[in-house]
Design an enzyme around this catalytic site. Structure first.
Site, mmCIF file in Angstrom:
data_model
loop_
_atom_site.group_PDB
_atom_site.id
_atom_site.type_symbol
_atom_site.label_atom_id
_atom_site.label_comp_id
_atom_site.label_asym_id
_atom_site.label_seq_id
_atom_site.Cartn_x
_atom_site.Cartn_y
_atom_site.Cartn_z
ATOM 1 N N ASP A 1 2.129 2.833 4.262
ATOM 2 C CA ASP A 1 1.830 2.700 2.843
ATOM 3 C C ASP A 1 2.360 3.715 1.874
ATOM 4 O O ASP A 1 1.433 4.071 1.151
ATOM 5 C CB ASP A 1 0.392 2.191 2.754
ATOM 6 C CG ASP A 1 -0.118 1.044 3.507
ATOM 7 O OD1 ASP A 1 0.713 0.089 3.844
ATOM 8 O OD2 ASP A 1 -1.106 0.954 4.081
ATOM 9 N N HIS B 1 5.163 -4.209 1.973
ATOM 10 C CA HIS B 1 6.101 -3.394 0.961
ATOM 11 C C HIS B 1 5.833 -3.833 -0.416
ATOM 12 O O HIS B 1 6.332 -5.139 -0.567
ATOM 13 C CB HIS B 1 7.336 -3.050 1.704
ATOM 14 C CG HIS B 1 7.274 -2.569 3.038
ATOM 15 N ND1 HIS B 1 8.453 -2.234 3.839
ATOM 16 C CD2 HIS B 1 6.422 -1.942 3.887
ATOM 17 C CE1 HIS B 1 8.255 -1.836 4.907
ATOM 18 N NE2 HIS B 1 7.153 -1.598 5.036
HETATM 19 P P1 GDP Z 1 4.764 0.612 1.645
HETATM 20 O O1 GDP Z 1 4.153 -0.087 2.905
HETATM 21 O O2 GDP Z 1 5.150 2.099 2.059
HETATM 22 O O3 GDP Z 1 5.920 -0.005 1.210
HETATM 23 O O4 GDP Z 1 3.619 1.102 0.618
HETATM 24 P P2 GDP Z 1 2.613 -0.351 0.058
HETATM 25 O O5 GDP Z 1 3.382 -0.972 -1.011
HETATM 26 O O6 GDP Z 1 1.919 -0.743 1.171
HETATM 27 O O7 GDP Z 1 1.537 0.777 -0.685
HETATM 28 C C1 GDP Z 1 2.003 1.643 -1.639
HETATM 29 C C2 GDP Z 1 1.447 1.366 -3.094
HETATM 30 O O8 GDP Z 1 1.459 2.271 -3.946
HETATM 31 C C3 GDP Z 1 1.757 0.069 -3.816
HETATM 32 O O9 GDP Z 1 0.791 -0.625 -4.260
HETATM 33 C C4 GDP Z 1 2.721 0.574 -4.669
HETATM 34 O O10 GDP Z 1 3.242 -0.211 -5.849
HETATM 35 C C5 GDP Z 1 2.217 1.950 -5.036
HETATM 36 N N1 GDP Z 1 3.278 2.845 -5.618
HETATM 37 C C6 GDP Z 1 4.275 3.243 -5.029
HETATM 38 N N2 GDP Z 1 4.609 4.449 -5.560
HETATM 39 C C7 GDP Z 1 3.626 4.891 -6.468
HETATM 40 C C8 GDP Z 1 3.579 6.208 -7.048
HETATM 41 O O11 GDP Z 1 4.337 6.841 -7.063
HETATM 42 N N3 GDP Z 1 2.433 6.271 -7.659
HETATM 43 C C9 GDP Z 1 1.374 5.108 -7.753
HETATM 44 N N4 GDP Z 1 0.437 5.248 -8.482
HETATM 45 N N5 GDP Z 1 1.560 3.968 -6.969
HETATM 46 C C10 GDP Z 1 2.608 3.841 -6.500
HETATM 47 P P1 IMO Z 2 3.413 -0.620 6.136
HETATM 48 O O1 IMO Z 2 4.936 -0.930 6.505
HETATM 49 C C1 IMO Z 2 -0.624 0.796 7.222
HETATM 50 C C2 IMO Z 2 -1.819 -0.122 11.442
HETATM 51 C C3 IMO Z 2 -3.009 -0.981 11.296
HETATM 52 C C4 IMO Z 2 -3.648 -0.769 12.695
HETATM 53 C C5 IMO Z 2 -2.627 -0.495 13.458
HETATM 54 C C6 IMO Z 2 -2.241 -1.492 14.393
HETATM 55 O O2 IMO Z 2 3.121 -1.352 5.099
HETATM 56 O O3 IMO Z 2 3.500 1.009 6.131
HETATM 57 P P2 IMO Z 2 -1.052 -3.690 14.343
HETATM 58 O O4 IMO Z 2 -1.389 -5.016 13.686
HETATM 59 O O5 IMO Z 2 0.265 -3.242 13.964
HETATM 60 O O6 IMO Z 2 -1.001 -3.882 15.748
HETATM 61 O O7 IMO Z 2 -1.942 -2.672 14.012
HETATM 62 O O8 IMO Z 2 -1.293 -0.037 12.715
HETATM 63 N N1 IMO Z 2 -0.438 -0.596 10.769
HETATM 64 C C7 IMO Z 2 -0.350 -0.201 9.205
HETATM 65 N N2 IMO Z 2 -1.154 0.533 8.380
HETATM 66 N N3 IMO Z 2 0.870 0.221 6.830
HETATM 67 C C8 IMO Z 2 1.486 -0.494 7.648
HETATM 68 O O9 IMO Z 2 2.674 -1.037 7.645
HETATM 69 C C9 IMO Z 2 0.825 -1.068 9.065
HETATM 70 N N4 IMO Z 2 1.249 -1.472 10.104
HETATM 71 C C10 IMO Z 2 0.374 -1.420 11.083
HETATM 72 O O10 IMO Z 2 -3.677 -1.072 10.012
HETATM 73 O O11 IMO Z 2 -4.341 0.615 12.285
HETATM 74 MG MG MG Z 3 2.144 -1.107 3.298
#
Ligand code: GDP
Ligand code: IMO
Ligand code: MG
Length: 428
Positions: free
Chosen positions: A13, A41
């Site tokens: 994330d 994502h």
């Molecule tokens: P990913 O799994 O790495 O793609 O990340 P996620 O989408 O799960 O979580 C990132 C969150 O932060 C999302 O809600 C994005 O819209 C938000 N986000 C990404 N970049 C920024 C940033 O620079 N600032 C803020 N405030 N939010 C961001």
């Molecule tokens: P993105 O791509 C955050 C974490 C789960 C759990 C562990 C194992 O959005 O960054 P699983 O279901 O894979 O067997 O769970 O891994 N986990 C993530 N945490 N972002 C993710 O993906 C994750 N994918 C798995 O929360 O701790």
């Molecule tokens: Mg994510």
């Protein structure tokens, strides 16, 4: 750069979706190579916010062909729903045109989700906190050579035979824990029906990718999860079940990892984690709650509140080193404004011992306490800032400090969720 790879440097994330979407502006291909719909994502385009789980984050750009590589596990029901969801937001993804799926990618079947939940229940207080999507059990079947693959869907006879064989073991397990068994023939018919719209995408995506690289096309490899969740390199057993970094890229995409010209790591300006497991800089206080609130730190996939804490430079240096990082993109810098001070963990303390390197494989990482460098905070909101030079001094020094600690250049910082909320860092 013809081939770039974007990886999460922390516990997932980090904002990979946003960065991929941004870089995809000039890309020909975006390739997912690991994980499944445990990933979430986020891509924000104006007032539209999308979350993709299995679809590569290149689907928001017309110029991009999206590949789901052999290393990904696919829940077909989920993929269909995801296609419908993005379509509702005006994004057209057509299997066979801008979406191609590896025949070698393994399938997540309903029993995998059920076993994921059952295993978590059996683990009791030692649960991993998985996303419950059946990821671990599906990869387990891949390793034990009991899995079904996307290509099997193209041949109903093979599909039925393989499902019947797989059901013997699965039903023995399910019945052993007093669960209703699965009828493999009914499952086969349902799968054939549900996956019909996807079959045009079936392809040797490794070949597509190698051919594209040989032509000099721009290819972006989209990592899922983060390096601290890697099955070998992360905080085992509180990890996902695959190699999420460069080591997973070869088999996961069907290319040589040497084809990658630039390895980009994405890290938040602080740390978060969902699920259980060691997290040395976790904050249980009001500051942690404020980071969660300002960063809207709730899981994209499960909605769970994310655990929050200061940036862990020990873990970050480790993630950069094991990936051969060429660049670090720092996201969520905007979240850190209004804090009186900002901390970065430079080392850990355990009893009298000071540890400067990530204690890989140590059975008691949970007992390591962070040793912090304390930096001044900044008050101004920076989400609307137009140039890196215009950021408050404290924000700039924080970025430079991280750069010097991890010894990897930070050419870009992100200051908000939107596509264009990025600042290019000028070299000094
Ligand atoms: P990913 O799994 O790495 O793609 O990340 P996620 O989408 O799960 O979580 C990132 C969150 O932060 C999302 O809600 C994005 O819209 C938000 N986000 C990404 N970049 C920024 C940033 O620079 N600032 C803020 N405030 N939010 C961001
Ligand atoms: P993105 O791509 C955050 C974490 C789960 C759990 C562990 C194992 O959005 O960054 P699983 O279901 O894979 O067997 O769970 O891994 N986990 C993530 N945490 N972002 C993710 O993906 C994750 N994918 C798995 O929360 O701790
Ligand atoms: Mg994510």
């Amino acid at each position: 750069m013809p081939a770039r790879c974007v990886l999460g440097a922390q516990w997932g994330d980090e904002g990979k979706g946003k960065i991929i979407d941004r870089l995809a502006e000039g890309a020909d291909y975006v390739v997912r190579f690991s994980g499944g719909n445990n990933a979430g994502h986020t891509v924000v385009i104006g007032d539209r916010k999308f979350a993709v789980h299995l679809l590569p984050s290149g689907v928001f750009r017309d110029n991009v062909t999206n590949l789901i590589g052999p290393g990904v596990v696919i829940d077909p029901w989920h993929l269909i729903r995801e296609l419908e969801n993005v379509e509702k937001g005006g994004i057209r993804v057509e299997p066979g045109r801008n979406l191609r799926i590896s025949r070698s990618a393994h399938l997540i079947l309903p029993w995998h989700r059920r076993i994921d939940a059952l295993m978590e229940e059996l683990r009791g207080p030692g649960k991993i906190g998985t996303t419950g999507r059946g990821i671990g059990p599906a990869y387990q079947d891949r390793a034990s050579r009991a899995g079904l693959r996307f290509g099997d869907l193209e041949d109903p006879e093979i599909l039925r035979t393989r499902l019947r064989a797989a059901a013997i073991e699965k039903n023995r397990f399910l019945e052993g824990v007093q669960q209703t068994p699965v009828d493999p023939d009914a499952l086969a018919e349902e799968l054939i029906e549900v996956t019909r719209p996807l079959l045009a995408a079936a392809e040797d995506t490794g070949l597509v990718c190698r051919t594209a690289l040989a032509r000099g096309d721009q290819v972006l490899f989209e990592g899922a999860q983060g390096l601290m969740l890697d099955v070998d390199l992360g905080t085992y057993p509180y990890v996902t079940s695959t190699s999420v970094g460069m080591s997973g890229l070869g088999g996961g995409a069907g290319v040589s990892p040497r084809a990658v010209d630039e390895v980009i790591l994405v890290a938040k300006a602080y740390s978060t984690r969902v699920g259980e497991g060691p997290f040395p800089t976790e904050l249980h206080d009001e500051i942690g709650a404020r980071i969660r609130e300002r960063g809207r730190e709730f899981g994209t996939t499960t909605g769970r509140p994310r655990r929050c804490g200061w940036l862990d430079a020990v873990a970050l240096r480790y993630a950069c080193a094991i990936s051969g990082a060429d660049a670090l993109y720092l996201t969520m810098l905007d979240v850190l404004s209004t804090f009186d001070e900002i901390r970065i963990a430079l080392a850990y303390r355990r009893g009298d011992e000071i540890v400067r390197e990530w204690p890989a494989g140590h059975p008691r990482i949970a007992e390591f306490e962070p040793v912090y460098d304390v930096l001044p905070g900044f008050d101004e909101e920076i989400a609307e800032c137009g140039r890196f030079e215009d950021l408050p001094e404290a924000a700039k020094s924080f970025v430079r400090k991280i750069e010097s600690i991890v010894d990897v250049p930070i050419p870009l910082v992100s200051i908000g969720p939107e596509r264009d909320q990025v600042l290019h860092v000028q070299r000094v």
